[in-house]
Scaffold this motif. Structure first.
Motif, PDB file in Angstrom:
ATOM      1  N   ARG A   1       0.815  -1.212   0.000  1.00  0.00           N
ATOM      2  CA  ARG A   1       0.000   0.000   0.000  1.00  0.00           C
ATOM      3  C   ARG A   1       0.851   1.266   0.000  1.00  0.00           C
ATOM      4  O   ARG A   1       1.827   1.396   0.719  1.00  0.00           O
ATOM      5  CB  ARG A   1      -0.934   0.015   1.215  1.00  0.00           C
ATOM      6  CG  ARG A   1      -1.802   1.264   1.262  1.00  0.00           C
ATOM      7  CD  ARG A   1      -2.824   1.215   2.356  1.00  0.00           C
ATOM      8  NE  ARG A   1      -3.619   2.433   2.380  1.00  0.00           N
ATOM      9  CZ  ARG A   1      -4.675   2.626   3.170  1.00  0.00           C
ATOM     10  NH1 ARG A   1      -5.053   1.662   3.993  1.00  0.00           N
ATOM     11  NH2 ARG A   1      -5.335   3.763   3.129  1.00  0.00           N
ATOM     12  N   ARG A   2       0.409   2.212  -0.844  1.00  0.00           N
ATOM     13  CA  ARG A   2       0.991   3.547  -0.866  1.00  0.00           C
ATOM     14  C   ARG A   2      -0.130   4.574  -0.822  1.00  0.00           C
ATOM     15  O   ARG A   2      -1.289   4.244  -1.060  1.00  0.00           O
ATOM     16  CB  ARG A   2       1.825   3.738  -2.130  1.00  0.00           C
ATOM     17  CG  ARG A   2       3.060   2.846  -2.205  1.00  0.00           C
ATOM     18  CD  ARG A   2       3.924   3.219  -3.395  1.00  0.00           C
ATOM     19  NE  ARG A   2       5.154   2.457  -3.422  1.00  0.00           N
ATOM     20  CZ  ARG A   2       6.121   2.655  -4.310  1.00  0.00           C
ATOM     21  NH1 ARG A   2       5.982   3.601  -5.237  1.00  0.00           N
ATOM     22  NH2 ARG A   2       7.219   1.927  -4.275  1.00  0.00           N
ATOM     23  N   LYS A   3       0.245   5.810  -0.520  1.00  0.00           N
ATOM     24  CA  LYS A   3      -0.780   6.855  -0.407  1.00  0.00           C
ATOM     25  C   LYS A   3      -1.525   7.084  -1.721  1.00  0.00           C
ATOM     26  O   LYS A   3      -2.659   7.559  -1.714  1.00  0.00           O
ATOM     27  CB  LYS A   3      -0.156   8.162   0.076  1.00  0.00           C
ATOM     28  CG  LYS A   3       0.206   8.164   1.547  1.00  0.00           C
ATOM     29  CD  LYS A   3       0.588   9.565   1.997  1.00  0.00           C
ATOM     30  CE  LYS A   3       0.815   9.602   3.511  1.00  0.00           C
ATOM     31  NZ  LYS A   3       1.088  10.982   3.996  1.00  0.00           N
ATOM     32  N   LYS A   4      -0.904   6.765  -2.831  1.00  0.00           N
ATOM     33  CA  LYS A   4      -1.549   6.991  -4.123  1.00  0.00           C
ATOM     34  C   LYS A   4      -2.543   5.889  -4.491  1.00  0.00           C
ATOM     35  O   LYS A   4      -3.286   6.038  -5.467  1.00  0.00           O
ATOM     36  CB  LYS A   4      -0.489   7.098  -5.222  1.00  0.00           C
ATOM     37  CG  LYS A   4       0.291   5.816  -5.463  1.00  0.00           C
ATOM     38  CD  LYS A   4       1.319   6.019  -6.569  1.00  0.00           C
ATOM     39  CE  LYS A   4       2.089   4.727  -6.857  1.00  0.00           C
ATOM     40  NZ  LYS A   4       3.079   4.912  -7.951  1.00  0.00           N
TER      41      LYS A   4
ATOM     42  N   ALA B   1      -7.734   2.866   0.297  1.00  0.00           N
ATOM     43  CA  ALA B   1      -8.273   4.088   0.906  1.00  0.00           C
ATOM     44  C   ALA B   1      -9.800   4.063   0.894  1.00  0.00           C
ATOM     45  O   ALA B   1     -10.455   4.462   1.868  1.00  0.00           O
ATOM     46  CB  ALA B   1      -7.755   5.318   0.170  1.00  0.00           C
TER      47      ALA B   1
ATOM     48  N   ILE C   1      -4.751  11.389   6.254  1.00  0.00           N
ATOM     49  CA  ILE C   1      -3.296  11.258   6.298  1.00  0.00           C
ATOM     50  C   ILE C   1      -2.822  10.089   5.435  1.00  0.00           C
ATOM     51  O   ILE C   1      -1.711  10.117   4.892  1.00  0.00           O
ATOM     52  CB  ILE C   1      -2.827  11.090   7.759  1.00  0.00           C
ATOM     53  CG1 ILE C   1      -3.069  12.383   8.541  1.00  0.00           C
ATOM     54  CG2 ILE C   1      -1.356  10.692   7.836  1.00  0.00           C
ATOM     55  CD1 ILE C   1      -2.876  12.247  10.042  1.00  0.00           C
ATOM     56  N   GLY C   2      -3.680   9.084   5.260  1.00  0.00           N
ATOM     57  CA  GLY C   2      -3.286   7.879   4.544  1.00  0.00           C
ATOM     58  C   GLY C   2      -3.447   7.926   3.038  1.00  0.00           C
ATOM     59  O   GLY C   2      -3.215   6.930   2.364  1.00  0.00           O
ATOM     60  N   THR C   3      -3.853   9.092   2.490  1.00  0.00           N
ATOM     61  CA  THR C   3      -4.033   9.203   1.046  1.00  0.00           C
ATOM     62  C   THR C   3      -3.416  10.491   0.533  1.00  0.00           C
ATOM     63  O   THR C   3      -3.313  11.475   1.274  1.00  0.00           O
ATOM     64  CB  THR C   3      -5.533   9.172   0.673  1.00  0.00           C
ATOM     65  OG1 THR C   3      -5.685   9.323  -0.741  1.00  0.00           O
ATOM     66  CG2 THR C   3      -6.296  10.280   1.374  1.00  0.00           C
ATOM     67  N   ASP C   4      -3.020  10.488  -0.734  1.00  0.00           N
ATOM     68  CA  ASP C   4      -2.469  11.712  -1.316  1.00  0.00           C
ATOM     69  C   ASP C   4      -3.560  12.618  -1.889  1.00  0.00           C
ATOM     70  O   ASP C   4      -3.273  13.707  -2.400  1.00  0.00           O
ATOM     71  CB  ASP C   4      -1.439  11.387  -2.408  1.00  0.00           C
ATOM     72  CG  ASP C   4      -2.050  10.683  -3.617  1.00  0.00           C
ATOM     73  OD1 ASP C   4      -3.272  10.414  -3.626  1.00  0.00           O
ATOM     74  OD2 ASP C   4      -1.298  10.386  -4.567  1.00  0.00           O
TER      75      ASP C   4
ATOM     76  N   THR D   1     -12.184  14.892  -0.139  1.00  0.00           N
ATOM     77  CA  THR D   1     -11.549  13.571  -0.080  1.00  0.00           C
ATOM     78  C   THR D   1     -12.404  12.542   0.640  1.00  0.00           C
ATOM     79  O   THR D   1     -12.597  11.416   0.134  1.00  0.00           O
ATOM     80  CB  THR D   1     -10.168  13.669   0.605  1.00  0.00           C
ATOM     81  OG1 THR D   1      -9.279  14.385  -0.249  1.00  0.00           O
ATOM     82  CG2 THR D   1      -9.589  12.285   0.876  1.00  0.00           C
TER      83      THR D   1
ATOM     84  N   ARG E   1      -4.395  19.652   5.518  1.00  0.00           N
ATOM     85  CA  ARG E   1      -5.160  18.756   6.396  1.00  0.00           C
ATOM     86  C   ARG E   1      -5.473  19.382   7.752  1.00  0.00           C
ATOM     87  O   ARG E   1      -6.331  18.887   8.484  1.00  0.00           O
ATOM     88  CB  ARG E   1      -4.396  17.443   6.593  1.00  0.00           C
ATOM     89  CG  ARG E   1      -4.240  16.606   5.325  1.00  0.00           C
ATOM     90  CD  ARG E   1      -3.778  15.204   5.656  1.00  0.00           C
ATOM     91  NE  ARG E   1      -2.493  15.175   6.317  1.00  0.00           N
ATOM     92  CZ  ARG E   1      -1.325  15.028   5.709  1.00  0.00           C
ATOM     93  NH1 ARG E   1      -1.290  14.916   4.385  1.00  0.00           N
ATOM     94  NH2 ARG E   1      -0.191  14.986   6.396  1.00  0.00           N
TER      95      ARG E   1
END
Length: 223
Positions: free
Chosen positions: A27-30, A35, A67-70, A132, A78
């Motif tokens: 997992r990455r923020k992108k 998410a 915080i966990g997503t771009d 978001t 934020r």
């Protein structure tokens, strides 16, 4: 341009791994799929019911999702949510629940949500922050706004759209209509997106400066 980058469209393996994520992908923020899963679980109806007497739990979940997503922008952006004091968490949870699960006109619920964040000690909310959470919780209905990208797309589809840095319900409706129009055109072209997150990704991939340079090269080669 999109087909050049991803010959399989939104089902292309490179696109799925790089943008959607999940299914064993680190997992990455992108990555959108994890998410979305987080938001739908932690901000679902059951979550709000369970936190009826503990609104800070909803606020914490929202902060961690952002915080966990771009999609939500940087740390400064934020702060409009993260810096809300504890005595505002009940109002925060009420406004967010109404937006995600309430009845009545969507634009009224969106306006209430923006109004709740307007006087945050963390500063005025950005488009990225206010859109978001609903976009992740309901990716078929809501859209995550990145103003620069949507303004570029509007020049091609809705040139009369007047951008505004401050989020508001009327302009959000125009942005949603813009995204839905792009979705419909993609579907007509035989490349249906999974949801409006895919539509946003399509805009980002095809409207960035390098993509426009690629378009010129591809067009020249075809000529």
């Amino acid at each position: 341009v999109f087909k050049h980058l991803y010959p399989g469209g939104f089902a292309d393996e490179t696109y799925v791994k790089g943008v959607r994520g999940g299914d064993g992908t680190r997992r990455r923020k992108k990555h959108r799929n994890p998410a979305v899963a987080d938001a739908q679980e932690r901000l679902g109806k059951a979550a709000f019911e369970a936190a009826a007497d503990a609104p800070s739990a909803i606020h914490l979940a929202a902060c961690e999702i952002l915080i966990g997503t771009d999609l939500a922008g940087d740390k400064r952006q934020r702060r409009a949510v993260v810096d809300l004091p504890g005595d505002r968490h009940a109002d925060f949870a009420t406004a967010l629940e109404a937006l995600l699960h309430g009845e009545g006109p969507l634009l009224d619920r969106f306006a209430r949500w923006v109004s709740l964040l307007d006087d945050s000690p963390g500063g005025a909310p950005s488009w990225s922050v206010v859109t978001t959470l609903p976009a992740l919780a309901h990716p078929d209905t809501h859209v995550a706004i990145k103003p620069t990208i949507f303004e570029r797309q509007a020049r091609r589809i809705d040139p009369r759209l007047v951008p505004d840095k401050r989020p508001n319900a009327a302009l959000y409706n125009r942005y949603r209509e813009l995204a839905l129009a792009v979705r419909d055109k993609l579907t007509e072209a035989g490349m249906p997106p999974q949801d409006l997150l895919d539509v946003r990704s399509f805009m980002e991939e095809t409207l960035r400066p390098k993509a426009l340079q690629l378009l010129a090269q591809l067009t020249s080669a075809e000529g």
